[in-house]
Design a protein around this motif. Structure first.
Motif, mmCIF file in Angstrom:
data_model
loop_
_atom_site.group_PDB
_atom_site.id
_atom_site.type_symbol
_atom_site.label_atom_id
_atom_site.label_comp_id
_atom_site.label_asym_id
_atom_site.label_seq_id
_atom_site.Cartn_x
_atom_site.Cartn_y
_atom_site.Cartn_z
ATOM 1 N N THR A 346 -19.430 -12.845 3.562
ATOM 2 C CA THR A 346 -18.581 -13.815 2.886
ATOM 3 C C THR A 346 -17.849 -14.694 3.899
ATOM 4 O O THR A 346 -17.209 -14.188 4.809
ATOM 5 C CB THR A 346 -17.574 -13.085 1.981
ATOM 6 O OG1 THR A 346 -18.301 -12.188 1.154
ATOM 7 C CG2 THR A 346 -16.802 -14.060 1.118
ATOM 8 N N CYS A 347 -17.985 -15.980 3.701
ATOM 9 C CA CYS A 347 -17.401 -16.933 4.649
ATOM 10 C C CYS A 347 -15.876 -16.891 4.564
ATOM 11 O O CYS A 347 -15.307 -16.939 3.475
ATOM 12 C CB CYS A 347 -17.910 -18.336 4.318
ATOM 13 S SG CYS A 347 -17.169 -19.607 5.340
ATOM 14 N N PRO A 348 -15.203 -16.807 5.706
ATOM 15 C CA PRO A 348 -13.741 -16.737 5.680
ATOM 16 C C PRO A 348 -13.110 -18.099 5.368
ATOM 17 O O PRO A 348 -11.917 -18.162 5.085
ATOM 18 C CB PRO A 348 -13.394 -16.273 7.091
ATOM 19 C CG PRO A 348 -14.535 -16.712 7.935
ATOM 20 C CD PRO A 348 -15.749 -16.711 7.068
ATOM 21 N N ARG A 362 -23.112 -17.226 10.352
ATOM 22 C CA ARG A 362 -23.409 -18.612 10.009
ATOM 23 C C ARG A 362 -23.205 -18.782 8.517
ATOM 24 O O ARG A 362 -23.821 -18.080 7.729
ATOM 25 C CB ARG A 362 -24.873 -18.919 10.358
ATOM 26 C CG ARG A 362 -25.039 -19.876 11.500
ATOM 27 C CD ARG A 362 -26.506 -19.943 11.912
ATOM 28 N NE ARG A 362 -26.682 -19.442 13.270
ATOM 29 C CZ ARG A 362 -26.252 -20.096 14.354
ATOM 30 N NH1 ARG A 362 -25.658 -21.248 14.250
ATOM 31 N NH2 ARG A 362 -26.441 -19.583 15.555
ATOM 32 N N CYS A 363 -22.380 -19.714 8.136
ATOM 33 C CA CYS A 363 -22.161 -19.956 6.703
ATOM 34 C C CYS A 363 -23.289 -20.828 6.167
ATOM 35 O O CYS A 363 -23.669 -21.813 6.796
ATOM 36 C CB CYS A 363 -20.814 -20.646 6.493
ATOM 37 S SG CYS A 363 -20.503 -21.009 4.755
ATOM 38 N N GLY A 364 -23.813 -20.446 5.005
ATOM 39 C CA GLY A 364 -24.961 -21.164 4.450
ATOM 40 C C GLY A 364 -24.569 -22.389 3.640
ATOM 41 O O GLY A 364 -25.401 -23.224 3.300
ATOM 42 N N ASN A 365 -23.291 -22.517 3.338
ATOM 43 C CA ASN A 365 -22.800 -23.649 2.565
ATOM 44 C C ASN A 365 -22.864 -24.912 3.446
ATOM 45 O O ASN A 365 -22.198 -24.999 4.480
ATOM 46 C CB ASN A 365 -21.360 -23.355 2.146
ATOM 47 C CG ASN A 365 -20.843 -24.361 1.159
ATOM 48 O OD1 ASN A 365 -21.450 -25.408 0.948
ATOM 49 N ND2 ASN A 365 -19.718 -24.036 0.542
ATOM 50 N N ALA A 366 -23.676 -25.920 3.003
ATOM 51 C CA ALA A 366 -23.939 -27.088 3.845
ATOM 52 C C ALA A 366 -22.661 -27.865 4.154
ATOM 53 O O ALA A 366 -22.498 -28.385 5.263
ATOM 54 C CB ALA A 366 -24.959 -27.986 3.154
ATOM 55 N N GLY A 369 -20.450 -24.886 6.760
ATOM 56 C CA GLY A 369 -21.154 -24.657 8.027
ATOM 57 C C GLY A 369 -20.350 -23.896 9.064
ATOM 58 O O GLY A 369 -20.574 -24.036 10.268
ATOM 59 N N PHE A 370 -19.435 -23.048 8.615
ATOM 60 C CA PHE A 370 -18.620 -22.278 9.561
ATOM 61 C C PHE A 370 -19.491 -21.325 10.384
ATOM 62 O O PHE A 370 -20.397 -20.685 9.874
ATOM 63 C CB PHE A 370 -17.571 -21.477 8.784
ATOM 64 C CG PHE A 370 -16.794 -20.528 9.640
ATOM 65 C CD1 PHE A 370 -15.741 -20.981 10.420
ATOM 66 C CD2 PHE A 370 -17.127 -19.172 9.681
ATOM 67 C CE1 PHE A 370 -15.037 -20.093 11.228
ATOM 68 C CE2 PHE A 370 -16.419 -18.296 10.492
ATOM 69 C CZ PHE A 370 -15.376 -18.759 11.251
ATOM 70 N N THR A 371 -19.231 -21.274 11.676
ATOM 71 C CA THR A 371 -19.975 -20.362 12.541
ATOM 72 C C THR A 371 -19.147 -20.027 13.775
ATOM 73 O O THR A 371 -18.037 -20.524 13.931
ATOM 74 C CB THR A 371 -21.331 -20.975 12.947
ATOM 75 O OG1 THR A 371 -22.031 -20.011 13.721
ATOM 76 C CG2 THR A 371 -21.170 -22.249 13.746
HETATM 77 ZN ZN ZN Z 1 -18.295 -21.389 4.554
#
Ligand code: ZN
Length: 416
Positions: A346-348, A362-366, A369-371
């Motif tokens: 889960t992306c923070p 790696r966040c999959g939300n275009a 893109g958090f990484t």
């Molecule tokens: Zn994200």
């Protein structure tokens, strides 16, 4: 039998309510000469006779008179009839009754697969209580009653000056082991209220964070040892299956197998101890009072093919958790299991879930893109967040400082 080994230890604990000491069990293999081995063998056979007699009397009386004898009555009947210390005889009877009691509890809960003791035993674990133990430096004398030869064994150096409350002679993997119950001074309890979370894993044995900093301990060595264990065991097993039952060749191969298992499992255990000790030290330095640990039950039950399943099955998570729990408890730190589902994906920032494949998150939300953060560190931070707030917080702070460690390897002595 093995399920009841700790009965007497629990009773001892109940005796000292002020708890000035911690009571722990230490296990070590014995290196016995032929006479000692013969004595140990005869003692174990004697203990088995006590067990068989207790079982016999208990069942016969019920069969004839429809009445279950009490523990005290059986103790009185068996008193002074065996070549063991009187309290060792009592210990066997106590174990027998504890076994019955546990079976009864299981049956009451509808679990009838476990039978009441009925099997005749040839050997049984011998227990010595405090009154039968005298110990001077590294020499431990286990008395078997007046006029009988005592069993004298050498203690490891680390136990030379510790009070020994109980000793048990156990046969494990082709050799005798001694399990001793010892008192250790109580450790200082942590004063503080910091919370931390642990993400156990296979590649990284353990990742711990308090929200500010994180520690990642590598599990690669553990994994390589597990692979070595599998490989050698497979070879040995194949060779054993080709030999005839009872042949000399088979006996030699079996001895080799046990020797190998002893050696490698002690190494694995040593590493688990190191990993848990490092985590505990980390907690102490930051006065952590509560630790949440991710519970990966779901991960292990999934069917992911033969190789992955074997790896997951051997992932010593339960063992590591137990070690952590007792080490933390000695410092007054609580270990609480938490459902770890979704914590490492889960992306923070945006709160969206993405299945992770690499080590770096790696966040999959275009549009997000958090990484740039280690996946296991994010996992641990997610467990902490979930445990404290009940759900994932968007835009939460992430641990800034990450430290990487490998468990140090000190090869323990090879078991003889
Ligand atoms: Zn994200």
């Amino acid at each position: 039998m093995s399920r009841c080994k700790n009965n007497a230890v629990k009773k001892l604990k109940a005796h000292s309510p002020e708890q000035a000491v911690d009571i722990l069990v230490e296990k070590f293999p014995l290196h016995l000469n032929p006479e000692q081995t013969a004595l140990a063998r005869s003692l174990q056979m004697e203990a088995a006779k006590v067990w068989n007699a207790a079982c016999n009397i208990h069942r016969t009386i019920y069969g004839r008179y429809g009445y279950w004898l009490s523990e005290g009555a059986i103790k009185a009947l068996l008193k002074g009839k065996y070549c063991l210390h009187s309290q060792s005889v009592q210990a066997v009877v106590e174990t027998y009754f504890e076994c019955c009691e546990r079976t009864r509890e299981l049956h009451e809960r509808g679990n009838t697969g476990w039978r009441y003791p009925y099997r005749r035993k040839r050997f049984f674990t011998v227990t010595w209580k405090e009154a039968a133990i005298t110990h001077k430096g590294r020499i431990l004398k286990l008395s078997n009653g007046w006029g009988r030869e005592p069993l004298i064994v050498k203690l490891p150096q680390r136990l030379a000056n510790t009070a020994i409350l109980q000793a048990q002679l156990v046969w494990h993997r082709n050799q005798y082991w001694l399990h001793v119950t010892v008192e250790k001074p109580v450790l200082l309890k942590v004063q503080g209220n910091v919370c931390a979370a642990i993400d156990p894993g296979e590649v990284h044995a353990l990742t711990i964070t308090d929200g500010e900093e994180a520690l990642v301990i590598s599990g690669r060595l553990l994994r390589s040892l597990n692979r070595l264990r599998n490989k050698v065991l497979r070879q040995l097993q194949r060779a054993i299956s080709k030999t005839k039952k009872g042949s000399r060749k088979r006996r030699k191969l079996l001895a080799k197998k046990y020797r190998f298992l002893n050696w490698i499992e002690r190494r694995i255990e040593h590493i688990l101890h190191t990993v848990s000790a490092r985590a505990v030290r980390w907690c102490l330095e930051r006065s952590v009072k509560t630790v949440y640990i991710g519970n990966p039950e779901g991960v292990r039950e999934k069917d992911c093919g033969r190789h992955h399943n074997q790896r997951m099955g051997q992932w010593a998570f339960g063992k590591l958790r137990d070690l952590l729990a007792y080490k933390l408890k000695r410092h007054g730190i609580e270990l609480i299991p938490v459902d770890e589902r979704g914590t490492s994906g889960t992306c923070p920032v945006c709160g969206e879930y993405t299945r992770q494949t690499g080590r770096v998150y790696r966040c999959g939300n275009a549009s997000c893109g958090f990484t740039g953060i280690h996946r296991d560190v994010l996992g641990a931070s997610g467990i902490l967040d979930k445990a404290l707030d009940g759900s994932f917080t968007r835009g939460r702070r992430l641990p800034g400082k990450v430290e990487y460690l490998r468990p140090q390897v000190l090869a323990p002595q090879k078991a003889a």
